[in-house]
Design a protein around this motif. Structure first.
Motif, short mmCIF file in Angstrom:
data_model
loop_
_atom_site.label_atom_id
_atom_site.label_comp_id
_atom_site.label_asym_id
_atom_site.label_seq_id
_atom_site.Cartn_x
_atom_site.Cartn_y
_atom_site.Cartn_z
N UNK A 3 0.83 -1.20 0.00
CA UNK A 3 0.00 0.00 0.00
C UNK A 3 0.87 1.25 0.00
N UNK A 4 0.36 2.30 -0.65
CA UNK A 4 1.07 3.57 -0.69
C UNK A 4 0.16 4.65 -0.11
N UNK A 5 0.70 5.42 0.80
CA UNK A 5 0.02 6.58 1.38
C UNK A 5 0.81 7.81 0.98
N UNK A 6 0.12 8.92 0.81
CA UNK A 6 0.82 10.14 0.43
C UNK A 6 0.17 11.36 1.04
N UNK A 7 0.98 12.38 1.19
CA UNK A 7 0.51 13.71 1.51
C UNK A 7 1.58 14.68 1.03
N UNK A 8 1.23 15.94 0.97
CA UNK A 8 2.17 16.96 0.50
C UNK A 8 2.69 17.74 1.70
N UNK A 9 4.01 17.87 1.78
CA UNK A 9 4.63 18.75 2.77
C UNK A 9 4.47 20.16 2.21
N UNK A 19 2.68 18.06 -10.18
CA UNK A 19 1.98 16.92 -9.59
C UNK A 19 0.55 16.81 -10.12
N UNK A 20 -0.10 17.94 -10.29
CA UNK A 20 -1.48 17.93 -10.77
C UNK A 20 -1.53 17.55 -12.24
N UNK A 21 -0.50 17.91 -12.99
CA UNK A 21 -0.43 17.51 -14.40
C UNK A 21 -0.24 16.00 -14.50
N UNK A 30 -4.81 24.41 -3.27
CA UNK A 30 -5.58 25.30 -2.41
C UNK A 30 -5.82 26.60 -3.16
N UNK A 31 -6.58 27.49 -2.56
CA UNK A 31 -6.87 28.78 -3.19
C UNK A 31 -5.62 29.63 -3.41
N UNK A 32 -4.54 29.34 -2.71
CA UNK A 32 -3.28 30.07 -2.92
C UNK A 32 -2.27 29.28 -3.76
N UNK A 33 -2.70 28.15 -4.32
CA UNK A 33 -1.88 27.41 -5.25
C UNK A 33 -0.97 26.35 -4.66
N UNK A 34 -1.14 26.01 -3.40
CA UNK A 34 -0.31 24.99 -2.78
C UNK A 34 -0.98 23.62 -2.96
N UNK A 35 -0.19 22.63 -3.35
CA UNK A 35 -0.72 21.30 -3.64
C UNK A 35 -1.16 20.57 -2.37
N UNK A 36 -2.13 19.67 -2.57
CA UNK A 36 -2.56 18.77 -1.49
C UNK A 36 -3.13 17.50 -2.09
N UNK A 37 -3.13 16.43 -1.30
CA UNK A 37 -3.71 15.15 -1.69
C UNK A 37 -5.22 15.27 -1.51
N UNK A 38 -5.93 15.32 -2.60
CA UNK A 38 -7.38 15.52 -2.53
C UNK A 38 -8.15 14.25 -2.16
N UNK A 39 -7.49 13.09 -2.16
CA UNK A 39 -8.18 11.85 -1.80
C UNK A 39 -8.60 11.84 -0.32
N UNK A 40 -7.79 12.48 0.53
CA UNK A 40 -8.11 12.49 1.96
C UNK A 40 -7.79 13.85 2.61
N UNK A 41 -7.89 14.89 1.81
CA UNK A 41 -7.63 16.25 2.29
C UNK A 41 -6.25 16.40 2.92
N UNK A 64 9.98 18.82 -7.93
CA UNK A 64 11.32 19.38 -7.82
C UNK A 64 11.78 19.66 -6.39
N UNK A 65 10.85 19.78 -5.46
CA UNK A 65 11.22 20.08 -4.08
C UNK A 65 11.03 18.90 -3.14
N UNK A 66 10.64 17.76 -3.69
CA UNK A 66 10.38 16.56 -2.90
C UNK A 66 9.31 16.82 -1.83
N UNK A 67 8.31 17.62 -2.20
CA UNK A 67 7.23 17.95 -1.28
C UNK A 67 6.21 16.81 -1.17
N UNK A 68 6.18 15.93 -2.15
CA UNK A 68 5.25 14.80 -2.10
C UNK A 68 5.87 13.72 -1.24
#
Length: 75
Positions: A3-9, A19-21, A30-41, A64-68
């Motif tokens: 299993x793989x779990x993910x979230x964005x730092x 990531x969205x592409x 988000x409304x300010x353009x920061x990525x998030x995992x939409x599967x579980x907020x 590029x920033x290893x945020x995922x």
């Protein structure tokens, strides 16, 4: 496959859009353009569905920033 779990730092996210592409069913912004995992907020508590594993891996590798973040158990 394990299993793989993910979230964005989010503090590392530079809002590049890659990531969205690569995985639009997983990542959104988000409304300010920061990525998030939409599967579980962005909680990192829900596994990535098997049919989205390849998309996830593409996004994970291109960030590029290893945020995922990736884990084999919930965050």
């Amino acid at each position: 496959m394990s299993e793989i779990y993910t979230k964005v730092a989010q503090e590392k996210c530079i809002a590049c859009g890659l990531c969205q592409i690569k995985a639009p069913a997983i990542f959104d912004y988000t409304e300010v353009g920061i990525a998030f995992n939409q599967l579980d907020q962005n909680q990192g508590s829900q596994t990535i569905p098997t049919n989205l594993t390849d998309e996830f891996k593409a996004a994970y590798l291109i960030c590029p920033t290893h945020a995922i973040l990736r884990a084999s158990k919930p965050f």
